[in-house]
Design a protein around this motif. Structure first.
Motif, PDB file in Angstrom:
ATOM      1  N   SER A 188       0.812  -1.169  -0.051  1.00 52.45           N
ATOM      2  CA  SER A 188      -0.132   0.060  -0.027  1.00 52.45           C
ATOM      3  C   SER A 188       0.847   1.084  -0.014  1.00 52.45           C
ATOM      4  CB  SER A 188      -0.961   0.001   1.332  1.00 52.45           C
ATOM      5  OG  SER A 188      -0.253  -0.077   2.528  1.00 52.45           O
ATOM      6  N   LYS A 189       2.408   1.061  -0.139  1.00 49.41           N
ATOM      7  CA  LYS A 189       3.123   2.261  -0.047  1.00 49.41           C
ATOM      8  C   LYS A 189       2.698   3.363  -1.092  1.00 49.41           C
ATOM      9  CE  LYS A 189       7.873   3.769   0.379  1.00 49.41           C
ATOM     10  NZ  LYS A 189       9.312   3.211   0.620  1.00 49.41           N
ATOM     11  N   LEU A 190       2.324   2.665  -2.420  1.00 47.51           N
ATOM     12  CA  LEU A 190       1.868   3.900  -3.445  1.00 47.51           C
ATOM     13  C   LEU A 190       0.737   4.286  -2.894  1.00 47.51           C
ATOM     14  CD1 LEU A 190       2.597   2.133  -6.767  1.00 47.51           C
ATOM     15  CD2 LEU A 190       3.719   4.026  -5.847  1.00 47.51           C
ATOM     16  N   GLN A 191      -0.278   3.877  -2.214  1.00 46.03           N
ATOM     17  CA  GLN A 191      -1.547   4.489  -1.875  1.00 46.03           C
ATOM     18  C   GLN A 191      -1.304   5.581  -0.709  1.00 46.03           C
ATOM     19  OE1 GLN A 191      -4.100   1.520  -0.399  1.00 46.03           O
ATOM     20  NE2 GLN A 191      -4.354   0.400  -2.290  1.00 46.03           N
ATOM     21  N   VAL A 192      -0.241   5.296   0.093  1.00 44.83           N
ATOM     22  CA  VAL A 192       0.136   6.185   0.973  1.00 44.83           C
ATOM     23  C   VAL A 192       0.759   7.415   0.682  1.00 44.83           C
ATOM     24  CG1 VAL A 192       1.742   6.593   3.027  1.00 44.83           C
ATOM     25  CG2 VAL A 192       0.211   4.363   2.762  1.00 44.83           C
ATOM     26  N   LEU A 193       1.508   7.356  -0.709  1.00 38.02           N
ATOM     27  CA  LEU A 193       2.104   8.354  -1.331  1.00 38.02           C
ATOM     28  C   LEU A 193       1.157   9.198  -2.022  1.00 38.02           C
ATOM     29  CD1 LEU A 193       5.191   6.894  -2.966  1.00 38.02           C
ATOM     30  CD2 LEU A 193       5.476   8.475  -0.914  1.00 38.02           C
ATOM     31  N   ALA A 194       0.253   8.501  -2.218  1.00 35.76           N
ATOM     32  CA  ALA A 194      -0.865   9.036  -3.300  1.00 35.76           C
ATOM     33  C   ALA A 194      -1.607  10.048  -2.133  1.00 35.76           C
ATOM     34  CB  ALA A 194      -1.818   8.101  -3.774  1.00 35.76           C
ATOM     35  N   PHE A 195      -2.028   9.709  -1.048  1.00 37.75           N
ATOM     36  CA  PHE A 195      -2.710  10.503  -0.098  1.00 37.75           C
ATOM     37  C   PHE A 195      -1.874  11.633   0.334  1.00 37.75           C
ATOM     38  CE2 PHE A 195      -5.920   7.206   0.536  1.00 37.75           C
ATOM     39  CZ  PHE A 195      -7.022   8.009   0.458  1.00 37.75           C
ATOM     40  N   THR A 196      -0.571  11.412   0.141  1.00 38.56           N
ATOM     41  CA  THR A 196       0.390  12.603   0.856  1.00 38.56           C
ATOM     42  C   THR A 196       0.218  13.611  -0.039  1.00 38.56           C
ATOM     43  OG1 THR A 196       1.870  10.914   2.044  1.00 38.56           O
ATOM     44  CG2 THR A 196       2.758  13.333   1.430  1.00 38.56           C
ATOM     45  N   HIS A 197       0.340  12.965  -1.452  1.00 38.16           N
ATOM     46  CA  HIS A 197       0.231  14.082  -2.804  1.00 38.16           C
ATOM     47  C   HIS A 197      -1.154  14.553  -2.522  1.00 38.16           C
ATOM     48  CE1 HIS A 197       0.678  15.852  -6.459  1.00 38.16           C
ATOM     49  NE2 HIS A 197      -0.442  15.094  -6.986  1.00 38.16           N
ATOM     50  N   LEU A 198      -2.258  13.948  -2.324  1.00 41.43           N
ATOM     51  CA  LEU A 198      -3.623  14.416  -2.477  1.00 41.43           C
ATOM     52  C   LEU A 198      -3.730  15.641  -1.455  1.00 41.43           C
ATOM     53  CD1 LEU A 198      -5.758  11.617  -3.080  1.00 41.43           C
ATOM     54  CD2 LEU A 198      -4.918  12.909  -4.753  1.00 41.43           C
ATOM     55  N   SER A 199      -2.982  15.470  -0.144  1.00 39.95           N
ATOM     56  CA  SER A 199      -2.836  16.522   0.851  1.00 39.95           C
ATOM     57  C   SER A 199      -2.231  17.657   0.367  1.00 39.95           C
ATOM     58  CB  SER A 199      -2.199  15.875   2.145  1.00 39.95           C
ATOM     59  OG  SER A 199      -2.332  16.866   3.019  1.00 39.95           O
ATOM     60  N   ALA A 200      -0.903  17.408  -0.376  1.00 35.39           N
ATOM     61  CA  ALA A 200      -0.372  18.475  -0.716  1.00 35.39           C
ATOM     62  C   ALA A 200      -0.991  19.246  -1.824  1.00 35.39           C
ATOM     63  CB  ALA A 200       1.026  17.921  -1.109  1.00 35.39           C
ATOM     64  N   ASP A 201      -1.754  18.755  -3.105  1.00 38.09           N
ATOM     65  CA  ASP A 201      -2.176  19.497  -3.984  1.00 38.09           C
ATOM     66  C   ASP A 201      -3.734  19.509  -3.467  1.00 38.09           C
ATOM     67  OD1 ASP A 201      -3.800  17.336  -4.307  1.00 38.09           O
ATOM     68  OD2 ASP A 201      -3.315  16.768  -6.358  1.00 38.09           O
ATOM     69  N   GLY A 202      -4.263  19.579  -2.522  1.00 38.11           N
ATOM     70  CA  GLY A 202      -5.490  20.228  -2.220  1.00 38.11           C
ATOM     71  C   GLY A 202      -6.647  19.138  -2.246  1.00 38.11           C
ATOM     72  N   THR A 203      -6.386  18.036  -2.742  1.00 40.37           N
ATOM     73  CA  THR A 203      -7.433  17.124  -2.821  1.00 40.37           C
ATOM     74  C   THR A 203      -8.036  16.831  -1.686  1.00 40.37           C
ATOM     75  OG1 THR A 203      -6.596  16.160  -4.936  1.00 40.37           O
ATOM     76  CG2 THR A 203      -8.139  14.816  -3.901  1.00 40.37           C
ATOM     77  N   VAL A 204      -7.224  16.565  -0.539  1.00 37.24           N
ATOM     78  CA  VAL A 204      -7.739  16.316   0.485  1.00 37.24           C
ATOM     79  C   VAL A 204      -8.419  17.425   1.136  1.00 37.24           C
ATOM     80  CG1 VAL A 204      -7.098  15.993   3.150  1.00 37.24           C
ATOM     81  CG2 VAL A 204      -5.813  14.575   1.572  1.00 37.24           C
ATOM     82  N   ASP A 205      -8.096  18.798   0.805  1.00 37.26           N
ATOM     83  CA  ASP A 205      -8.966  19.600   1.100  1.00 37.26           C
ATOM     84  C   ASP A 205     -10.420  19.765   0.458  1.00 37.26           C
ATOM     85  OD1 ASP A 205      -6.895  20.797   2.612  1.00 37.26           O
ATOM     86  OD2 ASP A 205      -6.206  22.078   1.129  1.00 37.26           O
ATOM     87  N   ALA A 206     -10.320  18.948  -0.703  1.00 39.83           N
ATOM     88  CA  ALA A 206     -11.602  18.640  -1.200  1.00 39.83           C
ATOM     89  C   ALA A 206     -12.602  17.755  -0.716  1.00 39.83           C
ATOM     90  CB  ALA A 206     -11.418  18.401  -2.891  1.00 39.83           C
ATOM     91  N   VAL A 207     -11.921  16.913   0.195  1.00 36.38           N
ATOM     92  CA  VAL A 207     -12.665  15.781   1.007  1.00 36.38           C
ATOM     93  C   VAL A 207     -12.891  16.410   2.270  1.00 36.38           C
ATOM     94  CG1 VAL A 207     -12.188  13.724   2.057  1.00 36.38           C
ATOM     95  CG2 VAL A 207     -11.396  13.959  -0.163  1.00 36.38           C
ATOM     96  N   GLN A 208     -12.652  17.399   2.774  1.00 29.60           N
ATOM     97  CA  GLN A 208     -12.737  17.782   3.994  1.00 29.60           C
ATOM     98  C   GLN A 208     -14.071  18.443   4.188  1.00 29.60           C
ATOM     99  OE1 GLN A 208     -10.322  17.758   6.835  1.00 29.60           O
ATOM    100  NE2 GLN A 208     -12.164  17.895   7.956  1.00 29.60           N
TER     101      GLN A 208
END
Length: 284
Positions: A75-95
């Motif tokens: 799942s390391k790629l998934q973790v990296l993806a979520f880290t990237h999502l946090s950096a690029d604002g996608t997690v902000d879209a989920v918030q």
């Protein structure tokens, strides 16, 4: 005549391209692929394929299933993806989705992500405005044997895989967690089976004697692999079993909306559908 530096650069690029090709091939296989099949399909010498796979395993991107000898992604790629999502604002879209759900149910809402053999909480929204509030630190790993988050994830696996995860992490002892925390496989399996039947998991006084929770797994919209879990938690006097069932439809709807915000989702490729999803979410 090419210099030694140019030869090194071309070799590195060749290895990099081959490594990416292997990652992409493994990403499209849920069952794992043997070395020989990878070498033949990508037309890479077996010795070079073996070296590349070893590197991917050593760096945590892949692992070899010892019984079958096949290689699978971690799942390391998934973790990296979520880290990237946090950096690029996608997690902000989920918030905002988490915020709306928290406001609706009046309790803590959390998003956890699958991180190899554990679930790690990465985002939250607090809906409780008064009284007892459960507000833990992010970055904690869920205790699989006694949390709704753990049950929701394990319900998507077969029993052998689920019990292997619990075996590595250990059971949560009743004196350390809640009085209803399962202490045996026989006590745990019915909770996992219930989550499979309902489509959501519930845990009452298993993680803590005062706490109840409900959780729903989050699937990637393309691969359909579980990448996380969304949960609602709060004090048991507010979250009775009946109240948890009442919350379930809103939680399921929120998870469906989050799935549409994940890169690769058909909704993100269709501006009209994305706009519709956002407007529907605003009306929740």
């Amino acid at each position: 005549m090419p210099s030694a530096a140019s030869h090194t650069e071309s070799s590195y690029v060749g290895r990099f391209d081959r490594g990416l090709a292997i990652l992409e091939m493994l990403a499209n296989s849920g069952e794992g692929i043997p070395l020989t099949a990878i070498a033949e399909q990508l037309r890479i010498p077996r010795s070079a394929t073996h070296r590349l796979l070893n590197t991917l395993c050593e760096t945590g991107y892949a692992r070899q299933e010892q019984e079958r000898g096949t290689y699978v992604l971690t799942s390391k790629l998934q973790v990296l993806a979520f880290t990237h999502l946090s950096a690029d604002g996608t997690v902000d879209a989920v918030q905002p989705v988490l915020n709306r759900l928290a406001a609706e149910v009046g309790e803590l809402v959390r998003l956890s992500v699958v991180d190899e053999d554990r679930l790690t909480w990465v985002a939250r929204a607090q809906g409780a405005r008064s009284g007892l509030r459960y507000d833990p630190d992010m970055g904690m790993a869920a205790k699989l044997s006694c949390s709704a988050t753990g049950y929701a994830w394990m319900a998507t696996l077969d029993n052998e895989q689920a019990l292997a995860l619990v075996g590595r992490q250990g059971f949560g002892l009743a004196q350390d967690y809640g009085p209803s925390a399962p202490q045996t496989v026989e006590a745990l399996l019915p909770r996992i089976e219930s989550a499979r039947t309902l489509g959501y998991a519930m845990a009452i006084q298993t993680f803590a004697d005062w706490m109840s929770a409900i959780a729903v797994p989050l699937f990637h919209p393309i691969s359909r692999k579980v990448i996380g879990v969304v949960s609602v938690a709060g004090p048991v006097f507010r979250l009775s079993e009946a109240r948890l069932h009442q919350i379930a439809p809103s939680l399921i709807a929120a998870v469906a909306e989050i799935q549409q915000l994940i890169p690769g989702s058909p909704a993100l490729m269709s501006p009209g559908l994305t706009a519709m999803n956002i407007s529907q979410g605003d009306s929740v």
